[in-house]
Scaffold this motif. Structure first.
Motif, short mmCIF file in Angstrom:
data_model
loop_
_atom_site.label_atom_id
_atom_site.label_comp_id
_atom_site.label_asym_id
_atom_site.label_seq_id
_atom_site.Cartn_x
_atom_site.Cartn_y
_atom_site.Cartn_z
N GLU A 1 -47.79 52.43 24.42
CA GLU A 1 -47.54 50.50 25.11
C GLU A 1 -45.35 51.24 24.93
OE1 GLU A 1 -46.58 46.12 24.24
OE2 GLU A 1 -48.48 47.12 24.44
N TRP A 2 -45.34 51.96 23.92
CA TRP A 2 -43.71 52.35 23.68
C TRP A 2 -43.72 53.26 24.63
CZ3 TRP A 2 -42.21 52.45 18.23
CH2 TRP A 2 -42.83 51.33 17.18
N ILE A 3 -44.54 54.31 24.92
CA ILE A 3 -44.04 54.99 25.89
C ILE A 3 -44.12 55.32 27.85
CG2 ILE A 3 -45.33 57.49 26.58
CD1 ILE A 3 -43.51 58.09 24.21
N ILE A 4 -44.80 54.44 27.90
CA ILE A 4 -44.87 53.45 28.78
C ILE A 4 -43.62 52.64 28.55
CG2 ILE A 4 -46.00 51.84 30.49
CD1 ILE A 4 -48.54 52.34 28.67
N ARG A 5 -43.67 51.84 28.14
CA ARG A 5 -41.98 51.12 28.39
C ARG A 5 -40.48 51.81 28.33
NH1 ARG A 5 -41.03 48.41 23.50
NH2 ARG A 5 -43.40 47.42 23.85
N LYS A 6 -40.34 52.91 27.78
CA LYS A 6 -40.14 54.11 28.22
C LYS A 6 -39.72 54.44 29.22
CE LYS A 6 -38.15 55.58 23.16
NZ LYS A 6 -36.76 55.15 23.40
N ASP A 7 -41.17 55.01 29.31
CA ASP A 7 -40.90 55.50 31.23
C ASP A 7 -40.59 54.49 32.11
OD1 ASP A 7 -42.21 57.54 32.67
OD2 ASP A 7 -43.32 56.73 32.88
N ARG A 8 -41.20 53.65 32.04
CA ARG A 8 -41.10 52.26 33.12
C ARG A 8 -39.46 52.45 32.94
NH1 ARG A 8 -44.94 47.99 31.29
NH2 ARG A 8 -47.20 48.96 32.94
N GLN A 9 -38.33 52.75 32.09
CA GLN A 9 -36.85 52.24 31.35
C GLN A 9 -36.26 53.38 32.31
OE1 GLN A 9 -36.46 51.41 27.94
NE2 GLN A 9 -37.48 49.58 27.33
N GLY A 10 -36.52 54.30 32.26
CA GLY A 10 -36.42 55.57 32.94
C GLY A 10 -35.67 56.92 31.62
N ILE A 11 -36.62 56.79 30.96
CA ILE A 11 -36.55 57.09 29.91
C ILE A 11 -37.19 58.44 29.31
CG2 ILE A 11 -36.00 57.25 26.88
CD1 ILE A 11 -35.20 54.30 26.91
N PHE A 12 -36.47 59.48 29.42
CA PHE A 12 -37.16 60.89 29.41
C PHE A 12 -37.93 60.71 29.02
CE2 PHE A 12 -38.06 64.92 28.94
CZ PHE A 12 -38.78 65.81 30.50
N VAL A 13 -39.88 60.91 29.27
CA VAL A 13 -40.81 61.37 28.16
C VAL A 13 -41.37 62.58 28.75
CG1 VAL A 13 -42.80 60.66 26.97
CG2 VAL A 13 -41.20 59.10 27.66
N PRO A 14 -41.81 63.73 27.41
CA PRO A 14 -42.10 64.72 27.95
C PRO A 14 -43.70 64.63 29.25
CG PRO A 14 -41.48 65.05 25.47
CD PRO A 14 -41.57 63.72 26.49
N ILE A 15 -43.71 65.39 29.45
CA ILE A 15 -44.92 65.18 30.97
C ILE A 15 -45.66 64.92 29.95
CG2 ILE A 15 -44.61 67.73 31.38
CD1 ILE A 15 -45.90 66.63 34.17
N GLY A 16 -46.01 66.13 29.25
CA GLY A 16 -48.15 66.86 28.02
C GLY A 16 -47.84 65.76 27.00
#
Length: 640
Positions: A578-593
């Motif tokens: 849930e945290w990773i998805i939230r960060k991605d929605r906020q435009g915060i970069f998460v490594p693609i892998g």
């Protein structure tokens, strides 16, 4: 515009000059240690075999033209000379050294007239007069602290000469020659080249149009011990007005200055800079363009501080022998073109997605960018890419992926390459792995599903973990809001069919929330450790977090920035997801892998998005194996 200039001057060129030391500078403070160190350096320089024109370089002396008054025999006269803004300790020591060998210098170099140094100190202590008579001991040497240090250095240098005499090597003569010899060659282009092996100083002359006062410049150089950088000296070397045809001088200075600023501004872009720069480098850059100059001149950690500037100056001298370059302007144009071509190569790497990702990985793994540049100049693009791929294979070496575990250095290297290659193959042609963020945010390795062991060992972290559970189950942090949520959930359960899967799940959630609330509603200020561990196991069972066989295996590890890492370290898979998805929605970069792992991209047959199991871990590991297969030695059949 300011026309500060920089040159390399031999000490012979200081003959008869006058220097003024203003009172904003501290007094003379060299000790016997510094003096002996200088003499030992000069001795080593004299002993070693040298190429024509090789010299011993002193650190910069920063000067500005100045006129002052001199009182002598009751008469006042005007003196023209230079105010020493920085470098008076070195200049004074050179004067003392020459004073030690004054008679020999007069015999060997009759045309050399000692330079003079006027000190703007208290009237009762005339440092200039004391220095001129330093060979005649007086009681004055103990009356003023500057005199004490001057005399101590004088005695130390004389002692050094006595100790260095071995009956074979005449270091008196050798060091005097190193100080004052010169062999000037006039080139066709009108520039002079000194072919002697001698001592030279970097002469940085501040122009009258310099906006900063001498005091301001001195403060900048000495408060905080900020030396002149190679970049500053190279800029002054290239922009000397005398380099250019007079009618074109201003335009050429503006052109080079403008292009210089454009290069520096581009390098200040962190996405570009950190692609090129390895943060473990021993060099730090105030002006990032200096990185470009170091790259061109192959500076190493063993190079002297002003190596790069000296190499640019040497290049300018060498071009003076080129009959096709008729004047200094042509030579400066050639050097500046070399700078721009080097920069253009780096920009081309950055703009090409394949080169960007592969070279970026190599640089992060410690590959020398100087070697990469040399290879790029001698190969076609396709050959260069093939060379880079082979270098990556060398960096990776033999890797048995299935045996890699948490804590091994190779894990981070593998996951970094995996994320970079996945980004490179992404359908989004503009996507790039952010080396800037990776290096500045100190990314590291974290478990996908939490370890079986309870790694929460202090009260603050236990309360944070409880709060995370509240947010996951209720979307609320506030205890009263969680209590209201639980009350509504219990009412819903009472009304619903008892045997339905939904109701069973809700009963489990309600049971967990009750346990969590009991931990924080206890009148004791600290969380009960025994009850906390019991609740932790209960939540762990709810999320099926104990099913992955080897939680330290690379199949249960992902790459993530340190801040997020710290935030979710002790959380379970669905919470982390849930945290990773939230960060991605906020435009915060998460490594693609990493993002793909938590979206369960590598587990196409999975019907439970909130659970990470053995099959998920196996699918993830197989994806890593397929992606990096071309770059590692090992079992090529695994994961195919």
């Amino acid at each position: 515009m300011s026309t500060n200039s920089v040159t390399l001057r031999n000490l012979r060129s200081l003959s008869g000059m006058n220097f003024f030391i203003p009172d904003y500078q501290r007094g003379y403070r060299w000790s016997s240690f510094e003096a002996e160190q200088l003499m030992n350096d000069l001795k080593e320089f004299c002993k070693r075999r040298k190429e024509e024109g090789e010299f011993y370089c002193l650190q910069p002396i920063v000067v500005k033209k100045r006129t002052w008054l001199r009182e002598e025999n009751g008469k006042t006269s005007e003196v023209n000379g230079y105010e020493v803004i920085d470098g008076q300790q070195r200049l004074t020591t050179l004067y003392i050294l020459m004073k030690c060998k004054e008679q020999k210098i007069k015999a060997l170099y009759e045309d050399f007239q000692p330079f003079s140094i006027k000190y703007e100190t208290r009237v009762e202590f005339d440092s200039q007069k004391f220095l001129e008579n330093i060979d005649k001991p007086t009681e004055a040497s103990s009356e003023f602290i500057d005199f004490y240090h001057m005399r101590s250095v004088y005695d130390s240098i004389n002692d050094w000469f006595k100790k260095s005499y071995d009956g074979k090597s005449d270091y008196d003569r050798k060091i005097i020659d190193a100080l004052l010899s010169q062999d000037i060659e006039e080139t066709e282009g009108g520039s002079d080249i000194d072919k002697a092996n001698n001592v030279r100083m970097i002469w940085y002359e501040v122009s009258d149009s310099e906006n900063s006062s001498s005091n301001d410049i001195f403060t900048r150089l000495n408060i905080g011990k900020i030396p002149l950088t190679n970049a500053e000296l190279i800029k002054a070397l290239l922009l000397r007005r005398g380099n250019f045809i007079e009618s074109e001088a201003s335009l050429k200075q503006i052109q080079i200055s403008t292009e210089w600023n454009q290069i520096e501004q581009r390098l200040q872009d962190d996405s570009f800079w950190y692609f090129l720069y390895n943060t473990s480098s021993e060099f730090r850059y105030e002006n990032r363009i200096e990185f470009l100059f170091d790259l061109m001149k192959h500076r190493t950690k063993d190079s002297e501080y002003y190596y790069t500037f000296n190499e640019f100056n040497r290049r300018l001298e060498d071009l003076g022998r080129d009959p096709d370059l008729q004047n200094n302007q042509a030579r400066i144009d050639k050097i500046w073109l070399e700078v721009k071509q080097t920069f253009q190569t780096l920009e081309e790497w950055y703009e090409d997605r394949t080169l960007y990702h592969l070279i970026g990985f190599l640089i992060e793994q410690g590959e020398d960018i100087k070697d990469l540049r040399e290879q790029s100049l001698s190969r076609s693009k396709s050959d260069f890419i093939a060379y880079i791929k082979e270098k990556i294979r060398e960096k990776m070496g033999e890797v048995n992926l299935r045996d890699l575990t948490y804590g091994e250095k190779t894990v981070k290297k593998v996951l970094l390459l995996f994320n970079i290659l996945t980004t490179l193959k992404s359908s989004q042609s503009s996507s790039r792995f952010p080396f800037g963020r990776y290096k500045k945010e100190k990314w590291d390795i974290e478990h996908i599903t939490s370890q079986t062991e309870i790694n929460i060992h202090d009260d603050k972290k236990r309360k944070e973990w409880i709060k995370d559970m509240f947010v996951y189950f209720t979307g609320k942090e506030d205890i009263s809001a969680v209590q209201n949520y639980l009350e509504k959930l219990i009412n819903k359960i009472k009304k619903g069919p008892y045997e339905s899967p939904t109701t069973a799940k809700e009963r489990s959630e309600a049971k967990i929330l009750k346990a969590l609330l009991s931990l924080v509603c206890d009148p004791e200020p600290r969380v009960n450790v025994e009850e906390f561990e019991k609740t932790f196991r209960q939540v762990q069972s709810y999320f099926s977090e104990d099913e992955v066989r080897d939680k330290n295996n690379i199949s249960n590890l992902a790459l993530l920035d340190a801040q997020t890492n710290r935030g979710y370290k002790n959380s379970f898979f669905p919470v982390k997801r849930e945290w990773i998805i939230r960060k991605d929605r906020q435009g915060i970069f998460v490594p693609i892998g990493t993002k793909n792992v938590f979206l369960k991209y590598y587990s196409p047959k999975s019907n439970n998005m909130l659970r990470w199991g053995n099959e998920d871990a196996e699918n993830y590991l197989s994806a890593i194996e397929r992606e990096i297969a071309d770059y590692v030695e090992g079992d090529k059949n695994v994961g195919n």
